[in-house]
Motif scaffolding. Sequence first.
Motif, PDB file in Angstrom:
ATOM      1  N   VAL A 137       3.165  -5.568  10.175  1.00  0.00           N
ATOM      2  CA  VAL A 137       3.294  -4.422   9.268  1.00  0.00           C
ATOM      3  C   VAL A 137       4.756  -4.241   8.900  1.00  0.00           C
ATOM      4  N   TRP A 138       5.035  -4.295   7.610  1.00  0.00           N
ATOM      5  CA  TRP A 138       6.369  -4.059   7.075  1.00  0.00           C
ATOM      6  C   TRP A 138       6.437  -2.619   6.587  1.00  0.00           C
ATOM      7  N   LYS A 139       7.558  -1.961   6.830  1.00  0.00           N
ATOM      8  CA  LYS A 139       7.732  -0.590   6.341  1.00  0.00           C
ATOM      9  C   LYS A 139       8.896  -0.549   5.363  1.00  0.00           C
ATOM     10  N   ALA A 140       8.612  -0.138   4.146  1.00  0.00           N
ATOM     11  CA  ALA A 140       9.657   0.027   3.138  1.00  0.00           C
ATOM     12  C   ALA A 140      10.222   1.445   3.218  1.00  0.00           C
ATOM     13  N   VAL A 141      11.536   1.543   3.175  1.00  0.00           N
ATOM     14  CA  VAL A 141      12.213   2.836   3.283  1.00  0.00           C
ATOM     15  C   VAL A 141      13.306   2.908   2.218  1.00  0.00           C
ATOM     16  N   GLY A 142      13.343   4.021   1.493  1.00  0.00           N
ATOM     17  CA  GLY A 142      14.408   4.246   0.527  1.00  0.00           C
ATOM     18  C   GLY A 142      15.668   4.727   1.227  1.00  0.00           C
ATOM     19  N   VAL A 143      16.793   4.085   0.931  1.00  0.00           N
ATOM     20  CA  VAL A 143      18.057   4.455   1.574  1.00  0.00           C
ATOM     21  C   VAL A 143      19.149   4.618   0.522  1.00  0.00           C
ATOM     22  N   LYS A 144      20.168   5.371   0.913  1.00  0.00           N
ATOM     23  CA  LYS A 144      21.337   5.566   0.053  1.00  0.00           C
ATOM     24  C   LYS A 144      22.632   5.402   0.835  1.00  0.00           C
ATOM     25  N   THR A 145      22.593   5.764   2.117  1.00  0.00           N
ATOM     26  CA  THR A 145      23.797   5.754   2.944  1.00  0.00           C
ATOM     27  C   THR A 145      23.574   4.918   4.197  1.00  0.00           C
ATOM     28  N   ALA A 146      24.680   4.615   4.891  1.00  0.00           N
ATOM     29  CA  ALA A 146      24.581   3.900   6.165  1.00  0.00           C
ATOM     30  C   ALA A 146      23.765   4.706   7.172  1.00  0.00           C
ATOM     31  N   ALA A 147      23.907   6.030   7.113  1.00  0.00           N
ATOM     32  CA  ALA A 147      23.138   6.883   8.024  1.00  0.00           C
ATOM     33  C   ALA A 147      21.643   6.766   7.758  1.00  0.00           C
ATOM     34  N   ASP A 148      21.271   6.638   6.484  1.00  0.00           N
ATOM     35  CA  ASP A 148      19.850   6.449   6.147  1.00  0.00           C
ATOM     36  C   ASP A 148      19.312   5.165   6.778  1.00  0.00           C
ATOM     37  N   VAL A 149      20.102   4.110   6.708  1.00  0.00           N
ATOM     38  CA  VAL A 149      19.678   2.822   7.260  1.00  0.00           C
ATOM     39  C   VAL A 149      19.501   2.934   8.772  1.00  0.00           C
ATOM     40  N   ALA A 150      20.465   3.555   9.437  1.00  0.00           N
ATOM     41  CA  ALA A 150      20.397   3.699  10.890  1.00  0.00           C
ATOM     42  C   ALA A 150      19.193   4.536  11.307  1.00  0.00           C
ATOM     43  N   THR A 151      18.928   5.604  10.567  1.00  0.00           N
ATOM     44  CA  THR A 151      17.777   6.455  10.880  1.00  0.00           C
ATOM     45  C   THR A 151      16.472   5.703  10.702  1.00  0.00           C
ATOM     46  N   ALA A 152      16.376   4.931   9.611  1.00  0.00           N
ATOM     47  CA  ALA A 152      15.162   4.164   9.356  1.00  0.00           C
ATOM     48  C   ALA A 152      14.928   3.130  10.450  1.00  0.00           C
ATOM     49  N   ALA A 153      15.987   2.461  10.880  1.00  0.00           N
ATOM     50  CA  ALA A 153      15.860   1.440  11.927  1.00  0.00           C
ATOM     51  C   ALA A 153      15.416   2.049  13.246  1.00  0.00           C
ATOM     52  N   ALA A 187       1.963   1.691  13.854  1.00  0.00           N
ATOM     53  CA  ALA A 187       1.351   1.203  15.090  1.00  0.00           C
ATOM     54  C   ALA A 187      -0.169   1.143  14.981  1.00  0.00           C
ATOM     55  N   GLU A 188      -0.749   2.138  14.333  1.00  0.00           N
ATOM     56  CA  GLU A 188      -2.201   2.194  14.172  1.00  0.00           C
ATOM     57  C   GLU A 188      -2.709   0.981  13.373  1.00  0.00           C
ATOM     58  N   LEU A 189      -2.019   0.643  12.294  1.00  0.00           N
ATOM     59  CA  LEU A 189      -2.458  -0.474  11.463  1.00  0.00           C
ATOM     60  C   LEU A 189      -2.206  -1.810  12.145  1.00  0.00           C
ATOM     61  N   PHE A 196       0.834  -1.196   0.000  1.00  0.00           N
ATOM     62  CA  PHE A 196       0.000   0.000   0.000  1.00  0.00           C
ATOM     63  C   PHE A 196       0.876   1.256   0.000  1.00  0.00           C
ATOM     64  N   VAL A 197       0.346   2.311  -0.594  1.00  0.00           N
ATOM     65  CA  VAL A 197       1.028   3.609  -0.607  1.00  0.00           C
ATOM     66  C   VAL A 197       0.071   4.649  -0.045  1.00  0.00           C
ATOM     67  N   ASP A 198       0.281   5.003   1.218  1.00  0.00           N
ATOM     68  CA  ASP A 198      -0.542   6.018   1.882  1.00  0.00           C
ATOM     69  C   ASP A 198      -2.031   5.729   1.725  1.00  0.00           C
ATOM     70  N   ALA A 199      -2.401   4.480   1.889  1.00  0.00           N
ATOM     71  CA  ALA A 199      -3.792   4.056   1.696  1.00  0.00           C
ATOM     72  C   ALA A 199      -4.631   4.321   2.934  1.00  0.00           C
ATOM     73  N   ASP A 200      -5.936   4.479   2.711  1.00  0.00           N
ATOM     74  CA  ASP A 200      -6.838   4.662   3.848  1.00  0.00           C
ATOM     75  C   ASP A 200      -7.283   3.300   4.386  1.00  0.00           C
ATOM     76  N   ASP A 201      -7.933   3.331   5.557  1.00  0.00           N
ATOM     77  CA  ASP A 201      -8.330   2.090   6.213  1.00  0.00           C
ATOM     78  C   ASP A 201      -9.344   1.304   5.394  1.00  0.00           C
ATOM     79  N   ALA A 202     -10.181   2.004   4.626  1.00  0.00           N
ATOM     80  CA  ALA A 202     -11.209   1.313   3.843  1.00  0.00           C
ATOM     81  C   ALA A 202     -10.568   0.418   2.784  1.00  0.00           C
ATOM     82  N   LEU A 203      -9.596   0.948   2.065  1.00  0.00           N
ATOM     83  CA  LEU A 203      -8.914   0.143   1.049  1.00  0.00           C
ATOM     84  C   LEU A 203      -8.155  -1.008   1.695  1.00  0.00           C
ATOM     85  N   ILE A 204      -7.447  -0.721   2.775  1.00  0.00           N
ATOM     86  CA  ILE A 204      -6.671  -1.772   3.428  1.00  0.00           C
ATOM     87  C   ILE A 204      -7.588  -2.869   3.949  1.00  0.00           C
TER      88      ILE A 204
END
Length: 212
Positions: free
Chosen positions: A102-118, A92-94, A60-68
């Motif tokens: 619930v899996w969260k996909a995050v776009g990363v480029k650097t090690a810092a991006d990965v650490a921030t996402a985690a 947490a809400e979902l 899902f991409v920013d989907a509402d509860d009805a679609l989900i």
Amino acid sequence: MRTRIKICGITTPDTLVAVLNAGADACGFMFYPPSPRALTPEAARPLAARGPHLLKVGVFVDADDALIGAAVAAGALGALQLQGAEGPARVAELQARFGLPVWKAVGVKTAADVATAARSFAGADLLLLDAKPPEGVTLPGGNGLRFDWRILNEAKPAMPWGLAGGLTVETVGEAIRLTGAPLVDVSSGVESAPGVKDVAKIGAFVEAARRA
């Protein structure tokens, strides 16, 4: 532990059968209309009826509860994958509303991006690391781009995680060897055209991942 394999963007019965025959662990149903791999909940229903033991992940991409909610019911979903701008509170809400991982996909480029996402998504059930989409690209995933997997040598998440982006039959073995990814997630890398899955590539991808 062996690497789990998810084939994302399944839209037809023959490609779902290919996923089952290849021995993949999960498939992804994309509930995002702009995607060439998009399904409606009703279109997902006959696919979901096949392979009852295969994990079906709704994307899902920013989907509402009805679609989900409609997708969960029709698609027999076992997990929700959030591919948009959803924040930790939405995760947490979902989790609370649907009682599913619930899996969260995050776009990363650097090690810092990965650490921030985690840190930001420590409450998610799985963090899916993908390449950051380039400027002007409207799809948040499925673009066939990869980040430098070597950054995970210094920033491997201390939570369940998976690897996406730029994975193909030719690259998945290297990706697993370099990163030790617990899960790999492929979409465009097993297609003959955008949104058109290639049955032979699905089988070859799973075989290459298993050999890694």
